[in-house]
Write a protein that holds these residues in place. Structure first.
Motif, short mmCIF file in Angstrom:
data_model
loop_
_atom_site.label_atom_id
_atom_site.label_comp_id
_atom_site.label_asym_id
_atom_site.label_seq_id
_atom_site.Cartn_x
_atom_site.Cartn_y
_atom_site.Cartn_z
N GLU A 188 1.30 32.86 14.75
CA GLU A 188 2.57 32.17 14.51
C GLU A 188 2.34 30.84 13.78
OE1 GLU A 188 5.40 33.51 14.89
OE2 GLU A 188 4.71 35.30 15.98
N ARG A 189 1.32 30.12 14.18
CA ARG A 189 1.03 28.86 13.51
C ARG A 189 0.58 29.10 12.07
NH1 ARG A 189 -3.87 24.62 14.91
NH2 ARG A 189 -3.41 23.14 13.24
N LYS A 215 3.61 29.96 9.97
CA LYS A 215 4.45 28.78 9.76
C LYS A 215 3.80 27.77 8.84
CE LYS A 215 6.81 25.07 12.28
NZ LYS A 215 7.09 24.50 13.64
N GLN A 216 2.51 27.50 9.06
CA GLN A 216 1.85 26.40 8.36
C GLN A 216 1.29 26.80 7.00
OE1 GLN A 216 -0.53 23.90 10.95
NE2 GLN A 216 -2.08 23.61 9.36
N PHE A 265 4.37 29.20 5.12
CA PHE A 265 5.69 28.57 5.07
C PHE A 265 6.77 29.47 5.68
CE2 PHE A 265 3.11 26.25 2.18
CZ PHE A 265 3.59 24.95 2.19
N GLY A 266 6.39 30.13 6.77
CA GLY A 266 7.34 30.96 7.50
C GLY A 266 7.53 32.35 6.94
#
Length: 518
Positions: free
Chosen positions: A311-312, A315-316, A319-320
């Protein structure tokens, strides 16, 4: 002195590397060593409405569709036996083959070719398909078509437009259709790596106009394309840039109409001024080399597999954009099992306990291509591994050196991209470095027998019940051996002038320009 097929393939790979043509579409490609400067390139604003499209890219170019890093333009030059829709589904669309019929015993298929012409003007014939299949069966020339074609025993030209393909054993229709989707039509007398290295020979929607290495590639409309009225564009020009920042700057200045295969980091900056198109993409995996300590310890590999924060990373780094995966299957695959994300997902406490139990060394080095998003992925993994007492050093390398080390099984671990395995899970073992059933760079000659058996079962399961059992067994051995740990899907990204419509990618993430308008 004679050389083995494996040595021959490595020599071929290295030769391609020396010319800038890496054969590992599994990995992120590096920019060419040159670019079109703005001083000698005019803007395209007035040309776009006249049926011309100019796209910028940092991708490496070559023209042999049996070699893998061809997603930017190869679909334009070649017609395949069938197409798949660009929506990611797997309903076969007639292309080079206008129809096909499977035998009742699932041991053969008869293909009827469409009446069509190659760019040379010669008619597409059954003999060309037979010659292409023979190349695909040659371990020294097949490259990435070797595994998809492994089920084929013989191919026979019944007449000028009919080919009978006999299988070694009953084979699932889905696997055969996936092979048809990957099989390009090439004239028999041109179908060699040497002849296709610099000059395409197909029957696709576009012909080669001009190619200036490190500068530009132009495609011109094929007036004899089988789909009357298409393509809509008269000309497509690709311009090469040394890095993404220069490419995006060219897009923003209007000197190109679109930027192809750019990083997610640009999406927020470009989303209001340009149309952003997501392609099918690939998968990012963390690979551990089971031939080199400490990763020859299976329990240690299992421990580190629990320390990946998907998940990180999504996201990181993404960019999702993208979905989490555990084994090497995308969500549309019939073998995708989301339950592994719960039972084997991110859990540092479980990882620490398993690491302690493994008794293995607690230090390793990860090889990676300098400047690639994989560096950021490894930095996140590095930080979490440190929390459980494992030291991971990251060693960025120039791409050619990285690939040489990869081919030679010298990397302890790495993060790399893998292609979509389409609707046939056994294609996980196609000609890529880390996942084949033999000559596997993470196991060398010691590929786990259970994995080889699971791949074979997945490639021979005919009934839905047998398929379900085979796919479950394949996922189980991937989780048990823990050398190829899925992280996320990695969609591709295109930023286009808002006048451009119809650009898409197929399930391989190959650009398709047949329906593109500008």
């Amino acid at each position: 002195m004679s050389i083995s097929p494996r040595q021959s393939r490595l020599i071929s790979r290295r030769a391609l590397l020396r010319t800038g043509l890496a054969v590992t579409g599994a990995l992120a490609t590096a920019p060419l060593l040159g670019a079109c400067g703005s001083s000698d390139v005019a803007g395209t604003g007035g040309d776009a409405g006249a049926g011309k499209l100019t796209l910028g890219t940092t991708k490496i170019m070559q023209f042999d569709p049996y070699v893998t890093n061809t997603d930017i333009h190869i679909h334009a030059f070649y017609t395949y036996l069938v197409d798949y829709p660009t929506d990611g589904t797997y309903k076969a669309i007639p292309a080079g083959a206008e129809k096909w019929e499977f035998a009742a015993d699932h041991a053969s298929v008869t293909l009827t070719l469409r009446e069509a012409k190659f760019h040379s003007g010669a008619a597409v014939s059954a003999a060309d398909v037979v010659a292409g299949i023979k190349r695909a069966q040659n371990p020294d020339t097949a490259f990435t078509l070797a595994q998809p074609s492994a089920f084929i025993a013989t191919a026979t030209a019944v007449d000028d437009r009919t080919v009978r393909v006999d299988f070694k054993a009953p084979t699932p229709e889905a696997l055969v259709i996936d092979w048809m989707f990957a099989f390009p039509l090439i004239p028999a007398d041109k179908n060699t790596p040497k002849q296709l290295e610099h000059q395409p020979a197909g029957s696709g929607a576009f012909r080669l106009g001009e190619f200036q290495r490190n500068q530009r590639l132009t495609l011109t409309k094929n007036p004899d394309f089988y789909d009357a009225g298409k393509p809509y564009l008269n000309e497509v020009e690709y311009r090469f840039f040394t890095d993404e920042d220069a490419l995006v700057a060219a897009l923003e200045s209007g000197s190109v109409d679109g930027a192809a295969y750019i990083g997610f980091r640009h999406s927020e900056r470009l989303k209001d001024r340009f149309t952003l198109v997501k392609g099918s993409g690939r998968m990012t995996l963390f690979f551990m080399n089971a031939t080199i300590p400490p990763f020859d310890n299976k329990l240690l590999r299992q421990a580190l597999a629990r320390a990946i924060d998907r998940e990180r990373i999504i996201k990181q780094v993404n960019f999702g954009i993208g979905d989490p995966i555990y084994t090497a299957f995308m969500p549309p695959s019939p073998a995708f099992d989301p339950a592994y994300l719960d039972s084997h997902g991110f859990d540092l406490d479980a990882a620490a306990a398993m690491l302690e139990q493994s008794g293995g060394a607690r230090k390793a080095t990860a090889g990676v291509t300098s400047g690639s998003p994989s560096v950021e992925v490894l930095q996140i993994i590095q930080a979490d591994l440190k929390k459980i007492g494992f030291e991971l050093e990251i060693a960025p390398q120039e791409e050619a050196a990285y690939l040489e080390a990869l081919f030679a099984s010298k990397l302890q671990c790495t993060v790399a991209a893998q292609p979509n395995n389409l609707q046939s899970p056994s294609l996980i073992a196609r000609g890529r470095q880390m996942l084949p059933g033999k000559e596997n760079t993470t196991f060398r000659e010691k590929v786990p027998p259970a994995y080889v058996e699971a791949v074979a079962a997945a490639g021979s399961a005919i009934t839905p019940e047998d398929q379900k059992a085979a796919y479950a067994a394949l996922n189980k051995v991937l989780a048990e051996e823990s050398w190829a740990i899925g992280i996320s899907t990695q969609p591709s990204l295109f930023a286009l002038d808002k006048r451009i419509t119809g650009l898409a990618t197929d399930p391989r993430d190959f650009v398709t320009l047949i329906n593109t308008k500008a």
